[in-house]
Design an enzyme around this catalytic site. Structure first.
Site, PDB file in Angstrom:
ATOM      1  N   GLY A 134       0.834  -1.205   0.000  1.00 35.18           N
ATOM      2  CA  GLY A 134       0.000   0.000   0.000  1.00 35.18           C
ATOM      3  C   GLY A 134       0.865   1.251   0.000  1.00 35.18           C
ATOM      4  O   GLY A 134       2.087   1.180  -0.161  1.00 35.18           O
ATOM      5  N   ALA A 138       8.927   4.244   3.579  1.00 37.51           N
ATOM      6  CA  ALA A 138       9.635   3.922   4.824  1.00 37.51           C
ATOM      7  C   ALA A 138       9.989   5.175   5.610  1.00 37.51           C
ATOM      8  O   ALA A 138       9.933   5.187   6.847  1.00 37.51           O
ATOM      9  CB  ALA A 138      10.902   3.129   4.504  1.00 37.51           C
ATOM     10  N   LYS A 190       2.990  -0.511 -10.250  1.00 36.70           N
ATOM     11  CA  LYS A 190       2.937   0.944 -10.071  1.00 36.70           C
ATOM     12  C   LYS A 190       4.335   1.546 -10.152  1.00 36.70           C
ATOM     13  O   LYS A 190       4.502   2.732 -10.465  1.00 36.70           O
ATOM     14  CB  LYS A 190       2.236   1.314  -8.761  1.00 36.70           C
ATOM     15  N   ASP A 243      -1.196   3.321  -3.773  1.00 39.64           N
ATOM     16  CA  ASP A 243       0.253   3.158  -3.912  1.00 39.64           C
ATOM     17  C   ASP A 243       0.765   3.903  -5.143  1.00 39.64           C
ATOM     18  O   ASP A 243       1.872   4.449  -5.151  1.00 39.64           O
ATOM     19  CB  ASP A 243       0.587   1.662  -4.016  1.00 39.64           C
ATOM     20  N   SER A 253      10.232   8.615  -3.506  1.00 40.64           N
ATOM     21  CA  SER A 253      10.210   7.500  -4.450  1.00 40.64           C
ATOM     22  C   SER A 253      11.491   7.439  -5.272  1.00 40.64           C
ATOM     23  O   SER A 253      11.796   8.359  -6.046  1.00 40.64           O
ATOM     24  CB  SER A 253       9.000   7.642  -5.388  1.00 40.64           C
ATOM     25  N   GLU A 280      13.183  -0.399  -8.296  1.00 39.04           N
ATOM     26  CA  GLU A 280      12.407  -1.591  -8.613  1.00 39.04           C
ATOM     27  C   GLU A 280      11.657  -1.471  -9.937  1.00 39.04           C
ATOM     28  O   GLU A 280      11.425  -2.472 -10.620  1.00 39.04           O
ATOM     29  CB  GLU A 280      11.417  -1.896  -7.491  1.00 39.04           C
TER      30      GLU A 280
END
Length: 333
Positions: A134, A138, A190, A243, A253, A280
């Site tokens: 979701g 961090a 996403k 997300d 991000s 990622e």
């Protein structure tokens, strides 16, 4: 509850702190002795979570054997390490111990399967697997900034155990879901859209451009998800649009930051090197492209991102290709 968290990156530390805050007995594991020594000495990771102090009550170790006594195992490792870490863990944890995975991506070494499938296969199906996913950076979770997340599993009991472990009434709300397929695919793909949104920002395009890109990106993610057995409504929830928004719009991000650099002229490799941590979305683009080809699902934005990241196509040319596609209805396949 005893919880064993595998991974001491930003997300691993943030979750260990949350679980400790919730009153659980928490152990954090890293395979690097140097990192273990640093965290013992400094009680922080200034590179990933500057200013965040790790409580003394959280044990930090390189010994995975302690996972055998845990009520809950949490995998918080980069996508490339999920399979190998799960294989090690399978030799230690007893059957029925719930394994929670927070990594987002697909396993390209095993036919682009979802991580819950990778983990379940490593453990011979003897341990329930939960995807925890979701809108959760961090950097904010570690500082107690409120958010909400989804614990998705085929096992309702495992999802509810995870909900009970992580949820509190001050800053972390957890919902359960039975649609682990949709939740995992939303979390993985996403990152592709976030990279593209960053490219849009780097090129100096406007809010309209990014909003259109995000919306159409989510549409094609849902299209593939439904083909693979997910529920359409999952992609309108926290693991889908929630997300997507946080990853496309925040400078926390890594995917967006790498995309901005690419939009300004850097190659994908140069951008990832400058970001200095795992991006990622780069790996998800390769996996998403090939999975869509396998399934015969049209994903034009993912195809355009693959052409830019892996084929060297200039971003402006990719945009032109997207805009010059044949006319169609908005909800037409």
């Amino acid at each position: 509850m005893k919880v064993f968290v595998l991974g001491t990156g930003g997300w691993g530390i943030a979750l260990a702190m949350l679980l400790h805050q919730n009153g659980h007995e928490v152990t954090s594991w890293t395979y690097l002795q140097e990192e273990c020594d640093l965290l013992h000495r400094e009680r922080c990771n200034e590179k990933l979570l500057p200013g965040v102090v790790i409580p003394e009550g959280i044990e930090i170790t390189t010994d995975m054997s302690g996972a055998a006594k845990a009520d809950l195992g949490v995998l918080a490792v980069p996508s490339f390490a999920v399979a190998s870490t799960a294989e090690q863990l399978a030799k230690i944890v007893p059957p029925h111990t719930v394994i929670v995975n927070v990594g987002k991506g697909l396993d390209s070494k095993h036919g682009y399967c979802r991580f819950s499938e990778t983990i379940s296969n490593a453990m011979n199906g003897s341990n329930p697997v939960v995807a925890l996913t979701g809108p959760t950076h961090a950097e904010e979770v570690a500082r107690g900034i409120p958010t909400a997340i989804v614990a998705a599993s085929e096992s309702r009991a495992a999802a509810e155990l995870t909900q009970a472990a992580f949820m509190n009434d001050t800053n972390f709300r957890v919902y359960t879901s039975s649609d682990i397929i949709g939740c995992e695919l939303g979390g993985a793909f996403k990152n592709i859209i976030a990279l593209g949104a960053g490219i849009s920002d780097g090129l100096g395009l406007g809010d309209n451009s990014k909003a259109a890109f995000m919306t159409r990106g989510l549409t094609e993610i849902a299209r593939l998800g439904v083909k693979l057995g997910a529920k359409q409504e999952t992609f309108a929830g926290l693991s889908g649009v929630g997300d997507l928004i946080v990853t496309c719009c925040s400078m926390h991000s890594r995917n967006r930051r790498a995309g901005i650099l690419i939009g300004k002229g850097a190659t994908a490799q140069e951008a990832m090197k400058e970001v200095g941590a795992t991006v990622e979305g780069y790996y998800a683009t390769e996996a998403g492209y090939h999975l869509a080809q396998q399934q015969g699902v049209s994903m034009p934005i993912t195809e355009a991102m693959y052409a830019v990241l892996y084929g060297g196509m200039p971003a402006q040319e990719a945009i032109k290709h997207l805009l010059n596609r044949p006319r169609r209805g908005e909800h037409e396949e």
